[in-house]
Design a protein around this motif. Structure first.
Motif, mmCIF file in Angstrom:
data_model
loop_
_atom_site.group_PDB
_atom_site.id
_atom_site.type_symbol
_atom_site.label_atom_id
_atom_site.label_comp_id
_atom_site.label_asym_id
_atom_site.label_seq_id
_atom_site.Cartn_x
_atom_site.Cartn_y
_atom_site.Cartn_z
ATOM 1 N N THR A 93 0.859 -1.187 0.000
ATOM 2 C CA THR A 93 0.000 0.000 0.000
ATOM 3 C C THR A 93 0.892 1.232 0.000
ATOM 4 O OG1 THR A 93 -0.175 0.088 2.414
ATOM 5 C CG2 THR A 93 -1.883 -1.145 1.243
ATOM 6 N N ILE A 94 0.427 2.259 -0.695
ATOM 7 C CA ILE A 94 1.188 3.485 -0.930
ATOM 8 C C ILE A 94 0.387 4.645 -0.352
ATOM 9 C CG2 ILE A 94 2.149 4.982 -2.734
ATOM 10 C CD1 ILE A 94 1.745 2.368 -4.613
ATOM 11 N N GLY A 95 0.934 5.323 0.666
ATOM 12 C CA GLY A 95 0.230 6.468 1.245
ATOM 13 C C GLY A 95 1.172 7.649 1.359
ATOM 14 N N TYR A 96 0.653 8.859 1.223
ATOM 15 C CA TYR A 96 1.491 10.056 1.352
ATOM 16 C C TYR A 96 0.576 11.240 1.508
ATOM 17 C CZ TYR A 96 0.254 9.962 -3.559
ATOM 18 O OH TYR A 96 -0.464 9.863 -4.726
ATOM 19 N N PRO A 97 1.005 12.214 2.337
ATOM 20 C CA PRO A 97 0.169 13.398 2.522
ATOM 21 C C PRO A 97 0.104 14.200 1.231
ATOM 22 C CG PRO A 97 2.106 13.473 3.961
ATOM 23 C CD PRO A 97 2.264 12.294 3.080
ATOM 24 N N LYS A 98 -0.962 14.961 1.114
ATOM 25 C CA LYS A 98 -1.271 15.636 -0.152
ATOM 26 C C LYS A 98 -1.041 17.141 -0.008
ATOM 27 C CE LYS A 98 -5.125 15.373 -3.353
ATOM 28 N NZ LYS A 98 -6.564 15.059 -3.400
ATOM 29 N N PHE A 99 0.235 17.531 0.140
ATOM 30 C CA PHE A 99 0.573 18.953 0.246
ATOM 31 C C PHE A 99 0.537 19.586 -1.141
ATOM 32 C CE2 PHE A 99 2.703 17.383 4.147
ATOM 33 C CZ PHE A 99 2.176 18.275 5.060
ATOM 34 N N GLN A 100 -0.192 20.694 -1.279
ATOM 35 C CA GLN A 100 -0.331 21.338 -2.591
ATOM 36 C C GLN A 100 1.019 21.814 -3.116
ATOM 37 O OE1 GLN A 100 -3.411 24.302 -2.924
ATOM 38 N NE2 GLN A 100 -2.872 24.780 -5.042
ATOM 39 N N GLY A 101 1.355 21.404 -4.326
ATOM 40 C CA GLY A 101 2.623 21.786 -4.934
ATOM 41 C C GLY A 101 3.828 21.151 -4.258
ATOM 42 N N GLY A 102 3.604 20.132 -3.429
ATOM 43 C CA GLY A 102 4.693 19.487 -2.678
ATOM 44 C C GLY A 102 5.550 18.597 -3.561
ATOM 45 N N LEU A 103 6.789 18.356 -3.104
ATOM 46 C CA LEU A 103 7.770 17.711 -3.975
ATOM 47 C C LEU A 103 8.397 16.448 -3.395
ATOM 48 C CD1 LEU A 103 9.464 20.954 -5.368
ATOM 49 C CD2 LEU A 103 7.561 19.648 -6.322
ATOM 50 N N GLY A 104 7.707 15.799 -2.447
ATOM 51 C CA GLY A 104 8.280 14.541 -1.962
ATOM 52 C C GLY A 104 7.642 14.112 -0.669
ATOM 53 N N GLY A 105 8.405 13.435 0.082
ATOM 54 C CA GLY A 105 8.263 13.266 1.469
ATOM 55 C C GLY A 105 7.186 12.508 2.183
ATOM 56 N N TYR A 106 7.612 12.026 3.373
ATOM 57 C CA TYR A 106 6.719 11.554 4.429
ATOM 58 C C TYR A 106 5.782 10.450 3.944
ATOM 59 C CZ TYR A 106 7.767 16.590 4.949
ATOM 60 O OH TYR A 106 8.352 17.825 4.922
ATOM 61 N N ALA A 107 6.266 9.580 3.073
ATOM 62 C CA ALA A 107 5.403 8.543 2.510
ATOM 63 C C ALA A 107 5.242 7.386 3.489
ATOM 64 C CB ALA A 107 5.985 8.032 1.199
ATOM 65 N N ARG A 108 4.245 6.554 3.228
ATOM 66 C CA ARG A 108 4.029 5.339 4.017
ATOM 67 C C ARG A 108 3.865 4.154 3.081
ATOM 68 N NH1 ARG A 108 2.644 5.127 9.291
ATOM 69 N NH2 ARG A 108 3.034 3.085 10.154
ATOM 70 N N TYR A 109 4.699 3.142 3.242
ATOM 71 C CA TYR A 109 4.583 1.910 2.465
ATOM 72 C C TYR A 109 4.386 0.753 3.432
ATOM 73 C CZ TYR A 109 6.749 4.866 -1.080
ATOM 74 O OH TYR A 109 7.036 5.895 -1.937
ATOM 75 N N ILE A 110 3.340 -0.028 3.219
ATOM 76 C CA ILE A 110 3.117 -1.223 4.036
ATOM 77 C C ILE A 110 2.979 -2.428 3.109
ATOM 78 C CG2 ILE A 110 1.503 -2.380 5.616
ATOM 79 C CD1 ILE A 110 1.059 0.351 6.930
ATOM 80 N N ALA A 111 3.807 -3.452 3.348
ATOM 81 C CA ALA A 111 3.740 -4.673 2.537
ATOM 82 C C ALA A 111 2.659 -5.591 3.091
ATOM 83 C CB ALA A 111 5.091 -5.383 2.549
ATOM 84 N N ILE A 112 1.875 -6.173 2.191
ATOM 85 C CA ILE A 112 0.861 -7.172 2.543
ATOM 86 C C ILE A 112 1.392 -8.512 2.046
ATOM 87 C CG2 ILE A 112 -1.562 -7.836 2.275
ATOM 88 C CD1 ILE A 112 -2.199 -4.930 1.550
#
Lengths: 306, 306
Positions: free
Chosen positions: A250-269
């Motif tokens: 699963t791929i999760g990441y905050p949705k900062f407007q015009g943002g360029l990376g960062g603070y992602a969350r990956y969880i393997a199932i």
């Protein structure tokens, strides 16, 4: 006429029985909920994400980040559990290239999407893990080759289109040693390997454990990816705890407007019989387990700890 | 003896043929990858997350947040595409209670987990959407009741244990009007409804569109949840675009150490014939589509826009 009345009665009663059976029957479980019940609920979950703290490794060109307790703007004093019944956190983050990341191409090329512009289909994918840790053990600057990918395919079959491909190097085993971000030699992914994965196998994105894609002076791999509209994951963790094939991510990441990376969350199932990971319900989730010590703000570490 | 030799030859050749058929056969697709191919890949994806920008609604007690371009600490000047070949973003976030959130219980009770301490099983779940927007249209302060939940169950069957339950009120249709955060009357979730969902139905967590759970002076619902070790979602969006039953939801959030909320990502995975959402491959993903205008820093809005 008696026979006719009897027939009518039988038909009527059959109809009533039919209706009541229909009402008593359990409702059909919707197909995606069946998928959850049968496959996802029984899986083992492994977090592939580093915890973000002020002292984690980061490129010196970005400078440090700072955590503080959130302050009441009227009093200038931090909210506290004792006084206010709640707390919150103020983050002063010098860069969105921090921790485990999902780089959108706009990090290097403003013509392509920023982090908030990626499609919602970046949510869950087949996960391929290509191991190079044995080669890295002999050469700390080893970079994934096309041959390594072909060897993986000989063992497991063709990499599925649209999958996420993470390269296991075990670089992250030293995390959060801040020295990690200063090393000139680290395990990378060659430009040829990236081009093979994207142009031949049409993957969604690749990811690696270090904070850069390769150790060339021009960062040629990252340059090719981001200038041409591809995304990539950086700072991925715990790849020693997931199978080379057969897991999802699963791929999760905050949705900062015009943002360029960062603070992602990956969880393997991972499959139910996989040796690592946590199952649904194995750790109490709702309510969660009480900790043995309360959280408190640590003035030295500048973050909340137990 | 000739017959025996012939027999041996036949057995040997059969064995060779058998081996070669085995090698030529396509490898079995692992079960979780089959799930992706057959069910998740064909689904429609709907983002349930607000974009975070400095001017979005937030409680006045937290104060404003600020975006800036990341600065080179050696020159004090922002990195630019023109000069440096890349950009990054500096976020000064006054609170982790911002945008679409996942509140861990440590927001109100330091004895329970912070955001980085939730188990990895918070990743994907069945999604239940209970609509109250028609009642909210007549009473802006309407709060979800146990009866509303029972009516949902009459229509769709029992709420599955471990599911995520989002309450659709259409409150978020006015987002990002900053006035939203100042209103004393807003659609809520009653304490009785929360207790029914957790104690009777044993859900993972509930979520609502407003930034608070209810409009009581003591925030009685949020207090009961967080003081007792439960989590909740706030500021959820686009619930008018997902089905009441039969979808899944992916749960993503950055893993700030000792963090108390914030910046979550929820994406609904809906059936293939659902009228809203985007399919895998419908929008070019890898490479992504070029935009019609480049990103640039807007000095008035204080963020990167096109």
């Amino acid at each position: 006429m008696k026979k006719f009345a009897l027939l009518c009665l039988v038909i009527f009663l059959s109809f009533v029985v039919c209706l009541s059976i229909n009402a008593a029957q359990p409702r059909a479980v919707p197909p995606l909920w069946q998928v959850y019940q049968q496959s996802l609920k029984t899986a083992k979950y492994v977090d592939l994400t580093h915890t973000i703290a002020p002292a984690i490794p980061v490129w010196s060109g970005f400078g440090p980040s700072k955590f503080e307790p959130t302050v009441n703007p009227n009093t200038g004093k931090p909210y506290t559990y004792q006084k206010d019944g709640f707390e919150a956190t103020h983050y002063d983050l010098s860069t969105d290239q921090l921790g485990t990341q999902l780089d959108p191409p706009a990090h290097w090329n403003p013509d392509y999407p920023a982090i908030d512009e990626l499609p919602a289909t970046f949510a869950v994918r087949p996960l391929v893990v290509i191991p190079i840790q044995n080669k890295v053990a002999g050469d700390p600057n080893y970079h994934l080759t096309v041959k390594d990918i072909q060897d993986w395919e000989t063992r497991h079959g063709k990499i599925p289109e649209g999958s996420v491909v993470f390269v296991r190097s075990d670089w992250s085993k030293e995390w959060p040693n801040p020295e990690l971000a200063k090393r000139k030699k680290f395990p990378g992914v060659s430009l040829q390997a990236l081009q093979f994965l994207h142009l031949q196998r049409k993957i969604l994105f690749h990811g690696h454990e270090p904070l850069d894609t390769d150790s060339t002076p021009t960062l040629e791999g990252e340059a090719w990816l981001l200038k041409n509209g591809y995304t990539q994951a950086e700072g991925v963790a715990n790849l020693d705890q997931v199978p080379e094939t057969g897991a999802l991510v699963t791929i999760g990441y905050p949705k900062f407007q015009g943002g360029l990376g960062g603070y992602a969350r990956y969880i393997a199932i991972c499959p139910p019989d996989w040796k690592y990971g946590v199952s649904v319900g194995q750790i109490s989730e709702s309510p969660l387990q009480k900790a043995n010590k309360p959280l408190r703000w640590d003035q030295q570490l500048n973050l909340r700890v137990r």
